[in-house]
Design a protein around this motif. Structure first.
Motif: not given
Length: 89
Positions: A40-44, A46
């Motif tokens: 969570e919390g990534l812009s893509f 993963c």
């Protein structure tokens, strides 16, 4: 948290030993299931691996049943490497 499962078939050309499995696996194809969870919390999107399991025939006397056993992805890769050079036992 979002999770997903990936399925793949792994084929051993020779009898195989995988650390954590107390018996020799016959040469052949095995289904491997890898569970992953989204970071969570990534812009893509993963994902990270959280579990790897292999489906094998049951231990005697239950050889007609199937078992799904948890294994390490590193131990699986090691067994595949040994199989590639023909020395998996």
């Amino acid at each position: 948290m979002t999770t997903r499962s990936r399925r793949e078939t792994v084929t051993f050309l020779h009898p195989a030993r995988i650390k954590g499995i107390d018996r020799l696996l016959a040469a052949g194809s095995y289904e491997v299931v890898t569970d992953e969870e989204m970071i969570e919390g990534l812009s893509f999107p993963c994902f990270r691996r959280i579990a790897t399991m292999i489906t094998v025939p049951g231990a005697p006397p239950h050889h007609h049943a199937m078992e799904m056993l948890a294994i390490s992805s590193v131990d699986l890769a090691d067994a595949q490497q040994r199989d590639a050079v023909g020395s998996n036992v």
